[in-house]
Write a protein that holds these residues in place. Sequence first.
Motif, PDB file in Angstrom:
ATOM      1  N   GLY A  34       7.635   4.082   8.210  1.00  0.00           N
ATOM      2  CA  GLY A  34       8.594   4.717   7.544  1.00  0.00           C
ATOM      3  C   GLY A  34       8.549   5.108   5.789  1.00  0.00           C
ATOM      4  O   GLY A  34       8.900   6.230   5.286  1.00  0.00           O
ATOM      5  N   THR A  35       7.969   4.695   4.827  1.00  0.00           N
ATOM      6  CA  THR A  35       8.632   3.961   3.834  1.00  0.00           C
ATOM      7  C   THR A  35       7.617   5.207   3.283  1.00  0.00           C
ATOM      8  O   THR A  35       7.573   6.136   2.701  1.00  0.00           O
ATOM      9  CB  THR A  35       8.134   2.639   2.881  1.00  0.00           C
ATOM     10  N   TYR A  36       5.944   4.758   4.055  1.00  0.00           N
ATOM     11  CA  TYR A  36       5.265   6.088   3.454  1.00  0.00           C
ATOM     12  C   TYR A  36       5.272   7.439   3.857  1.00  0.00           C
ATOM     13  O   TYR A  36       5.249   8.276   3.003  1.00  0.00           O
ATOM     14  CB  TYR A  36       3.655   5.671   4.587  1.00  0.00           C
ATOM     15  N   ILE A  37       6.019   8.078   5.203  1.00  0.00           N
ATOM     16  CA  ILE A  37       5.953   9.171   6.021  1.00  0.00           C
ATOM     17  C   ILE A  37       7.560   9.501   5.275  1.00  0.00           C
ATOM     18  O   ILE A  37       7.645  10.883   4.867  1.00  0.00           O
ATOM     19  CB  ILE A  37       5.781   9.739   7.251  1.00  0.00           C
ATOM     20  N   TRP A  38       7.611   8.920   4.117  1.00  0.00           N
ATOM     21  CA  TRP A  38       9.304   9.477   3.862  1.00  0.00           C
ATOM     22  C   TRP A  38       9.283   9.816   2.258  1.00  0.00           C
ATOM     23  O   TRP A  38       9.902  10.422   1.458  1.00  0.00           O
ATOM     24  CB  TRP A  38      10.240   8.415   4.225  1.00  0.00           C
ATOM     25  N   GLY A  39       8.727   9.421   1.677  1.00  0.00           N
ATOM     26  CA  GLY A  39       8.596   9.133   0.035  1.00  0.00           C
ATOM     27  C   GLY A  39       8.070  10.140  -0.647  1.00  0.00           C
ATOM     28  O   GLY A  39       8.252  10.442  -1.578  1.00  0.00           O
ATOM     29  N   PHE A  40       7.234  10.917  -0.050  1.00  0.00           N
ATOM     30  CA  PHE A  40       6.412  12.328  -0.232  1.00  0.00           C
ATOM     31  C   PHE A  40       7.807  13.391  -0.554  1.00  0.00           C
ATOM     32  O   PHE A  40       8.001  14.019  -1.775  1.00  0.00           O
ATOM     33  CB  PHE A  40       5.474  12.996  -0.075  1.00  0.00           C
ATOM     34  N   PRO A  41       8.715  13.549   0.965  1.00  0.00           N
ATOM     35  CA  PRO A  41       9.846  14.414   0.885  1.00  0.00           C
ATOM     36  C   PRO A  41      10.820  14.175  -0.529  1.00  0.00           C
ATOM     37  O   PRO A  41      11.668  14.685  -0.850  1.00  0.00           O
ATOM     38  CB  PRO A  41       9.683  14.166   2.035  1.00  0.00           C
ATOM     39  N   ILE A  42      10.944  12.670  -0.392  1.00  0.00           N
ATOM     40  CA  ILE A  42      11.915  12.294  -1.518  1.00  0.00           C
ATOM     41  C   ILE A  42      11.787  12.246  -2.827  1.00  0.00           C
ATOM     42  O   ILE A  42      12.156  12.813  -3.006  1.00  0.00           O
ATOM     43  CB  ILE A  42      12.276  10.416  -0.591  1.00  0.00           C
ATOM     44  N   GLY A  50       0.932  -1.168   0.070  1.00  0.00           N
ATOM     45  CA  GLY A  50       0.460  -0.122  -0.399  1.00  0.00           C
ATOM     46  C   GLY A  50       0.836   1.210   0.081  1.00  0.00           C
ATOM     47  O   GLY A  50       0.092   2.431  -0.853  1.00  0.00           O
ATOM     48  N   ALA A  51       1.680   1.278   0.702  1.00  0.00           N
ATOM     49  CA  ALA A  51       2.771   2.629   0.901  1.00  0.00           C
ATOM     50  C   ALA A  51       3.418   2.744  -0.555  1.00  0.00           C
ATOM     51  O   ALA A  51       3.655   3.756  -1.008  1.00  0.00           O
ATOM     52  CB  ALA A  51       4.037   2.152   1.913  1.00  0.00           C
ATOM     53  N   ILE A  52       3.891   1.303  -1.311  1.00  0.00           N
ATOM     54  CA  ILE A  52       4.237   1.712  -2.089  1.00  0.00           C
ATOM     55  C   ILE A  52       3.189   2.176  -3.508  1.00  0.00           C
ATOM     56  O   ILE A  52       3.883   3.417  -4.392  1.00  0.00           O
ATOM     57  CB  ILE A  52       5.401   0.863  -3.274  1.00  0.00           C
ATOM     58  N   THR A  53       2.089   2.032  -3.081  1.00  0.00           N
ATOM     59  CA  THR A  53       1.258   2.274  -3.814  1.00  0.00           C
ATOM     60  C   THR A  53       0.594   3.624  -3.747  1.00  0.00           C
ATOM     61  O   THR A  53       0.819   4.479  -5.424  1.00  0.00           O
ATOM     62  CB  THR A  53       0.489   1.334  -4.104  1.00  0.00           C
ATOM     63  N   ILE A  57       9.272   7.103 -10.310  1.00  0.00           N
ATOM     64  CA  ILE A  57       8.825   5.890  -9.555  1.00  0.00           C
ATOM     65  C   ILE A  57      10.437   5.885  -9.407  1.00  0.00           C
ATOM     66  O   ILE A  57      10.523   4.934  -7.887  1.00  0.00           O
ATOM     67  CB  ILE A  57       7.358   6.009 -10.687  1.00  0.00           C
ATOM     68  N   LEU A  58      11.156   5.277 -10.823  1.00  0.00           N
ATOM     69  CA  LEU A  58      12.177   4.253 -10.444  1.00  0.00           C
ATOM     70  C   LEU A  58      13.072   4.275  -9.538  1.00  0.00           C
ATOM     71  O   LEU A  58      13.373   3.820  -8.664  1.00  0.00           O
ATOM     72  CB  LEU A  58      12.849   3.979 -11.856  1.00  0.00           C
ATOM     73  N   LEU A  59      13.483   6.257  -9.317  1.00  0.00           N
ATOM     74  CA  LEU A  59      14.581   6.730  -8.243  1.00  0.00           C
ATOM     75  C   LEU A  59      13.617   7.048  -6.623  1.00  0.00           C
ATOM     76  O   LEU A  59      14.578   6.185  -5.569  1.00  0.00           O
ATOM     77  CB  LEU A  59      15.075   8.184  -8.514  1.00  0.00           C
ATOM     78  N   ALA A  60      12.922   6.753  -6.280  1.00  0.00           N
ATOM     79  CA  ALA A  60      12.313   7.358  -5.361  1.00  0.00           C
ATOM     80  C   ALA A  60      11.644   5.841  -4.885  1.00  0.00           C
ATOM     81  O   ALA A  60      11.771   5.728  -3.348  1.00  0.00           O
ATOM     82  CB  ALA A  60      10.874   7.927  -5.732  1.00  0.00           C
ATOM     83  N   LEU A  61      10.861   4.747  -5.166  1.00  0.00           N
ATOM     84  CA  LEU A  61      10.628   3.988  -4.266  1.00  0.00           C
ATOM     85  C   LEU A  61      12.210   2.972  -3.873  1.00  0.00           C
ATOM     86  O   LEU A  61      11.870   2.769  -2.723  1.00  0.00           O
ATOM     87  CB  LEU A  61       9.934   2.447  -5.353  1.00  0.00           C
ATOM     88  N   PRO A  62      12.851   2.388  -4.146  1.00  0.00           N
ATOM     89  CA  PRO A  62      13.746   1.792  -3.688  1.00  0.00           C
ATOM     90  C   PRO A  62      14.239   2.929  -2.782  1.00  0.00           C
ATOM     91  O   PRO A  62      14.680   2.297  -1.713  1.00  0.00           O
ATOM     92  CB  PRO A  62      15.189   1.789  -4.548  1.00  0.00           C
ATOM     93  N   SER A  63      14.765   4.223  -2.813  1.00  0.00           N
ATOM     94  CA  SER A  63      15.253   5.394  -1.876  1.00  0.00           C
ATOM     95  C   SER A  63      14.207   5.788  -0.531  1.00  0.00           C
ATOM     96  O   SER A  63      14.599   5.115   0.706  1.00  0.00           O
ATOM     97  CB  SER A  63      15.165   6.617  -2.275  1.00  0.00           C
ATOM     98  N   ALA A  64      12.923   5.646  -0.976  1.00  0.00           N
ATOM     99  CA  ALA A  64      11.823   4.977  -0.159  1.00  0.00           C
ATOM    100  C   ALA A  64      11.832   4.012   1.090  1.00  0.00           C
ATOM    101  O   ALA A  64      11.422   4.252   2.401  1.00  0.00           O
ATOM    102  CB  ALA A  64      10.432   5.551  -0.100  1.00  0.00           C
ATOM    103  N   TYR A  65      11.891   2.762   0.356  1.00  0.00           N
ATOM    104  CA  TYR A  65      11.964   1.550   1.357  1.00  0.00           C
ATOM    105  C   TYR A  65      13.067   1.953   1.962  1.00  0.00           C
ATOM    106  O   TYR A  65      13.194   1.629   3.643  1.00  0.00           O
ATOM    107  CB  TYR A  65      12.579   0.850  -0.266  1.00  0.00           C
ATOM    108  N   VAL A  66      14.621   2.218   1.540  1.00  0.00           N
ATOM    109  CA  VAL A  66      15.670   2.249   2.456  1.00  0.00           C
ATOM    110  C   VAL A  66      15.761   2.687   3.795  1.00  0.00           C
ATOM    111  O   VAL A  66      15.907   2.456   4.608  1.00  0.00           O
ATOM    112  CB  VAL A  66      17.077   2.380   1.615  1.00  0.00           C
TER     113      VAL A  66
END
Length: 373
Positions: free
Chosen positions: A298-306, A23-26, A322-331
Motif C-alpha cells: 500500500g505504501t508503494y502504490i499510494w506514494g506517487f499520488p500522495i 524498498g517502498a520508502i526508497t 520527502i519529509l511530508l510524503a513518507l509518513p503520509s504514504a506509510y500511514v
Amino acid sequence: MPKTSPKIHADPNIGFAWLRMIGAITVIVDHSMPLLHPDRLTIFPASWHMSPGYIALMGFFAMSGYQIQDSWARDPSWWRFSARRLLRIMPPLVVVLVVTVFVIGPLVTIWPAHDYWTHIQTWRYLVGTTVLFYMQHELPGVFSGNPYPFSVNGALWTLPMELLGYALVLVVGIIILIGMPRWFLFLVLGGMVYTDTVLHATFEQHGLGGSLLVVPIGSTVSFLVPFVIGVILHSYRGKIPFRPLYAWILFAAYLGLSQTPASRYALALSAAYGAITLAMHWPKRLEAAGPWVYGSYGTYIWGFPIQQLFIFAGVREVWLLILLALPSAYVVGQLSWSYVEKPTQRLRRHLRAPAPKRPAVPPPVPTRARQLH
C-alpha cells in the motif's frame, strides 16, 4: 527455508516484510527528484548512472520470485495459485484507482466537472489500469499544472511485470511437474539474461523490443532476471549457502562495475542474493515490529499520488516533499493493509488444498476366522 538461528534471527517472512517496506520508502524518496525536476531521473547525480529506486525494484522482484516459488511449491495447483496471486495484488490496486478517479481527480482537475466525467480517458484510466496491461497514466486535467504532469500514479508501471513473473512461475512449475528436470530453471535464466543483454534496458531507458500492449518488454525482461534468480535460490535453497559476507562481496562487485556494461548482471545477482540473504538474517530484536511493516504494498502504490498531491498544494523542495510524503504514504499503506489487504487475504482460507485421503483400513478379521486361518 534454509536454516537460521532462531535465537538471533527473525522469521524470514518478517525480514522480507521489513525489506519490502524499506524498498517502498526508497522508491518514494527516489521519485521525489523527477516529480519536481523532470529532467532528473533519480535523486542520485546523473554521472553516477545509478538509481536507489531501481536497485530497490530489483530487490523487490527477487524477493517476489523467492516467495512466489515458495507458494507454488507448497501447493502446485494452477487455479489456487492464480487465485492467491490475484487476491494479493488486485484489491489494493482497485481501491487506489477508485479513490484516484472518484475523489482525487474531481478535487484537483482543472477541467469542468461535466467534461471530466464524460471524457473517455477518465473511464479508460479506471478500466485500463485495473486490467494492468492497458494501463493509463493520465486523467483529464489532473496534476496537469505539476512539474511532472505525465502520470497520476507512475509507481503502478511495475505491476503488470509482476503479474508476468507470476505467470512464469506457473508455466515453468507445470513444465517441471510433468517431467522436466529442475535444472530447466537455469535454461530459463540463461534465456532471460541473453534477452536482457540484447534489449539492453536500464533505469534510464526501456531498451529495445517495443511493448507488450503498454508494458515495455525490455524493462520487463530486466526485472524478470532477478525474479528468476529468486526462483532458483528458493528451488536450490538447501544447497546454496546464504552468507551475509557473500552478499556484501557481490554488492561491492556491483559498485565496482557500476560504470561498465557488466553492471546489469552484477546488479541483478547482487540485489537477488543480497535481499534474500538479508531477509534470512534479519535481527531477532526487530521481529516484534513485524505488523508495522506489513503495509509496504500500500505504501508503494499510494506514494506517487500522495507526492503529486503535495506538489499540487505548492511543495517545491525535494527535502520537504520527502519529509511530508513518507509518513503520509506509510500511514495510508498501513490502513490499506489493515482494511483492504488483511480482510481479502482471509479469503484464502477457501483456497486450502484438500487434505490427503487416508488409505482405507480393512475391517478387523473376526477371532474365529483368524483361528481358522
